[in-house]
Design a protein around this motif. Structure first.
Motif, mmCIF file in Angstrom:
data_model
loop_
_atom_site.group_PDB
_atom_site.id
_atom_site.type_symbol
_atom_site.label_atom_id
_atom_site.label_comp_id
_atom_site.label_asym_id
_atom_site.label_seq_id
_atom_site.Cartn_x
_atom_site.Cartn_y
_atom_site.Cartn_z
ATOM 1 N N PHE A 1 1.448 45.702 -6.953
ATOM 2 C CA PHE A 1 1.919 45.923 -8.318
ATOM 3 C C PHE A 1 1.653 47.356 -8.775
ATOM 4 N N SER A 2 2.613 47.923 -9.480
ATOM 5 C CA SER A 2 2.501 49.293 -9.995
ATOM 6 C C SER A 2 1.822 49.289 -11.357
ATOM 7 N N GLU A 3 1.458 50.486 -11.830
ATOM 8 C CA GLU A 3 0.859 50.625 -13.158
ATOM 9 C C GLU A 3 1.800 50.106 -14.241
ATOM 10 N N GLU A 4 3.089 50.404 -14.105
ATOM 11 C CA GLU A 4 4.054 49.996 -15.119
ATOM 12 C C GLU A 4 4.162 48.474 -15.215
ATOM 13 N N VAL A 5 4.184 47.817 -14.040
ATOM 14 C CA VAL A 5 4.268 46.354 -14.027
ATOM 15 C C VAL A 5 3.021 45.744 -14.677
ATOM 16 N N LEU A 6 1.845 46.283 -14.348
ATOM 17 C CA LEU A 6 0.603 45.774 -14.925
ATOM 18 C C LEU A 6 0.551 45.983 -16.431
ATOM 19 N N GLN A 7 0.990 47.154 -16.888
ATOM 20 C CA GLN A 7 0.982 47.418 -18.326
ATOM 21 C C GLN A 7 1.885 46.445 -19.067
ATOM 22 N N TYR B 1 2.903 43.462 -18.115
ATOM 23 C CA TYR B 1 2.396 42.093 -18.030
ATOM 24 C C TYR B 1 1.273 41.859 -19.042
ATOM 25 N N PHE B 2 0.294 42.778 -19.073
ATOM 26 C CA PHE B 2 -0.866 42.550 -19.938
ATOM 27 C C PHE B 2 -0.561 42.802 -21.411
ATOM 28 N N GLU B 3 0.439 43.594 -21.706
ATOM 29 C CA GLU B 3 0.868 43.709 -23.104
ATOM 30 C C GLU B 3 1.534 42.414 -23.557
ATOM 31 N N ASN B 4 2.266 41.783 -22.660
ATOM 32 C CA ASN B 4 2.898 40.505 -22.998
ATOM 33 C C ASN B 4 1.865 39.394 -23.162
ATOM 34 N N GLU B 5 0.832 39.414 -22.338
ATOM 35 C CA GLU B 5 -0.143 38.328 -22.324
ATOM 36 C C GLU B 5 -1.316 38.533 -23.270
ATOM 37 N N GLY B 6 -1.654 39.816 -23.566
ATOM 38 C CA GLY B 6 -2.850 40.061 -24.381
ATOM 39 C C GLY B 6 -2.585 40.855 -25.644
ATOM 40 N N GLY B 7 -2.076 42.075 -25.492
ATOM 41 C CA GLY B 7 -1.842 42.948 -26.640
ATOM 42 C C GLY B 7 -1.597 44.366 -26.169
ATOM 43 N N ASP B 8 -1.559 45.298 -27.108
ATOM 44 C CA ASP B 8 -1.248 46.693 -26.790
ATOM 45 C C ASP B 8 -2.239 47.271 -25.783
ATOM 46 N N VAL B 9 -1.708 47.874 -24.725
ATOM 47 C CA VAL B 9 -2.520 48.478 -23.674
ATOM 48 C C VAL B 9 -2.625 49.974 -23.915
ATOM 49 N N GLU B 10 -3.846 50.482 -23.883
ATOM 50 C CA GLU B 10 -4.083 51.903 -24.094
ATOM 51 C C GLU B 10 -3.977 52.698 -22.793
ATOM 52 N N GLU B 11 -4.465 52.092 -21.681
ATOM 53 C CA GLU B 11 -4.473 52.806 -20.409
ATOM 54 C C GLU B 11 -4.554 51.821 -19.249
ATOM 55 N N VAL B 12 -3.910 52.188 -18.121
ATOM 56 C CA VAL B 12 -4.036 51.449 -16.868
ATOM 57 C C VAL B 12 -4.538 52.426 -15.812
ATOM 58 N N PHE B 13 -5.713 52.134 -15.252
ATOM 59 C CA PHE B 13 -6.267 52.983 -14.194
ATOM 60 C C PHE B 13 -6.202 52.213 -12.884
ATOM 61 N N LEU B 14 -5.377 52.685 -11.952
ATOM 62 C CA LEU B 14 -5.147 52.004 -10.685
ATOM 63 C C LEU B 14 -6.047 52.595 -9.604
ATOM 64 N N ASN B 15 -6.789 51.739 -8.916
ATOM 65 C CA ASN B 15 -7.649 52.155 -7.802
ATOM 66 C C ASN B 15 -7.067 51.551 -6.527
ATOM 67 N N GLU B 16 -6.251 52.337 -5.841
ATOM 68 C CA GLU B 16 -5.562 51.818 -4.664
ATOM 69 C C GLU B 16 -6.525 51.479 -3.537
ATOM 70 N N ALA B 17 -7.596 52.249 -3.394
ATOM 71 C CA ALA B 17 -8.558 52.000 -2.324
ATOM 72 C C ALA B 17 -9.224 50.633 -2.496
ATOM 73 N N GLU B 18 -9.531 50.267 -3.741
ATOM 74 C CA GLU B 18 -10.183 48.986 -4.019
ATOM 75 C C GLU B 18 -9.182 47.871 -4.301
ATOM 76 N N GLN B 19 -7.900 48.221 -4.321
ATOM 77 C CA GLN B 19 -6.840 47.255 -4.641
ATOM 78 C C GLN B 19 -7.108 46.571 -5.981
#
Length: 339
Positions: free
Chosen positions: A227-233, A235-253
């Protein structure tokens, strides 16, 4: 509840229909900054118009009593308090005659408040169907600090049981930061634990520290390789509320989602989550600690991804012809990775 908390004050409440009122009273009277208070216990029964606060130190009792006015700030309005010395030990209990008098007092208070242009606590209680929307943040976790390297989790759990006289908590130990987090079922249990820690001999002997853990606006999302940052943002805006930031750590998945409001986090943990029919796991993340709390669902350690390096054809032919050399290299690599 005499004993170490031997300095009581009677608190009269302007309003009682307030979510988590006892917790708010504990936080208020334990605050030196707000009213000069300190370590205390609060006795309060839901619906009562009085509460009894018992301080451990007489100085804290005097400081609170000396303050001219007391009020607790709420999401909408304020709760006004009247503080005085109790006339007798039974002053916190209501008799039938007291009940009748207080009912008339309630009616008079409501009529008086209707004539005022400034709404107070009644504003908060009008929309009682969704209390969580108006509640102040209340931490259910506490951080234990100054934990030495030779301390183990079993000892810490036994210490918490000794302080709380209960097994109804979870403890997560983070040796790397010399800290542990204890999580309870309610904010009231957490506030009581924080207040009782300095009274415990073993706690003070070990030199541990304790403080409430902040109410977080962040969550850690695990196993999000696809999943990309855009997809995560989205999804979580739909499920929770306004998202301020998404920090993706590819190494840790994994990814850390920061919301604009802590209530979005509360909403997220009320259900399970999946994106494109693929289940994802979500945990509270705390910036001050730099870690997530997994509770009993702590995942297994992730192995690093395999790497490959090109090898010269001449070297490859040599190793193919000299198996002992190849075995020596493999043995050295195994020893290096094991150390």
């Amino acid at each position: 509840m005499a004993g170490v908390h031997s300095y009581p004050l009677l608190v009269e409440l302007e309003e009682t229909k307030i979510p988590r009122l006892k917790i708010k009273l504990v936080k208020y009277f334990q605050s030196k900054k707000s009213n000069g208070g300190g370590e205390c216990e609060v006795e309060y029964e839901n619906g009562s118009r009085t509460a009894m606060v018992r301080f451990r130190r007489e100085e804290d009792q005097r400081n609170v009593l000396a303050k001219e006015s007391h009020q607790i700030s709420l999401e909408k309005g304020v709760l006004k308090l009247t503080v005085r010395l109790p006339t007798e030990e039974k002053s916190s209990r209501e008799t039938p005659s007291d009940e009748d008098k207080k009912k008339s007092d309630v009616a008079a208070d409501k009529q008086a408040s209707a004539d005022k242009s400034n709404p107070t606590v009644q504003t908060e209680t009008e929309g009682g169907d969704d209390d969580t929307a108006d509640e102040e943040p209340c931490s259910t976790s506490a951080v234990l600090g100054n934990i030495l390297d030779n301390t183990n989790q079993e000892f810490l759990e036994m210490l918490v049981e000794n302080i709380t006289k209960s097994h109804d908590f979870t403890l997560e130990f983070f040796p790397d930061i010399s800290s542990a987090v204890v999580t309870f079922q309610s904010g009231e249990e957490n506030a009581n634990f924080v207040a009782k820690c300095p009274q415990n001999k073993m706690f003070t002997k070990k030199g541990f520290s304790v403080q409430p853990l902040e109410v977080t606006k962040q969550v850690l999302v695990d196993d999000i390789l696809h999943f990309s940052e855009e997809v995560l943002q989205l999804y979580f805006e739909n499920e929770g509320g306004d998202v301020e930031e998404v920090f993706l750590n590819e190494a840790e998945q994994s990814a850390v989602i920061t919301f604009k409001d802590h209530r979005a986090v509360q909403k997220i943990f009320k259900k399970k989550h999946s994106i494109k029919k693929e289940e994802i796991r979500v945990y509270p993340f705390y910036k001050t600690l730099g870690v997530a709390l997994y509770g009993k669902d702590k995942p297994a350690l992730k192995l690093p991804a395999a790497i490959s390096e090109p090898i010269d054809s001449a070297v490859l032919r040599y190793l193919a012809q000299n198996k002992s050399a190849a075995e020596t290299i493999c043995s050295e690599m195994e020893n290096t990775s094991a150390s």
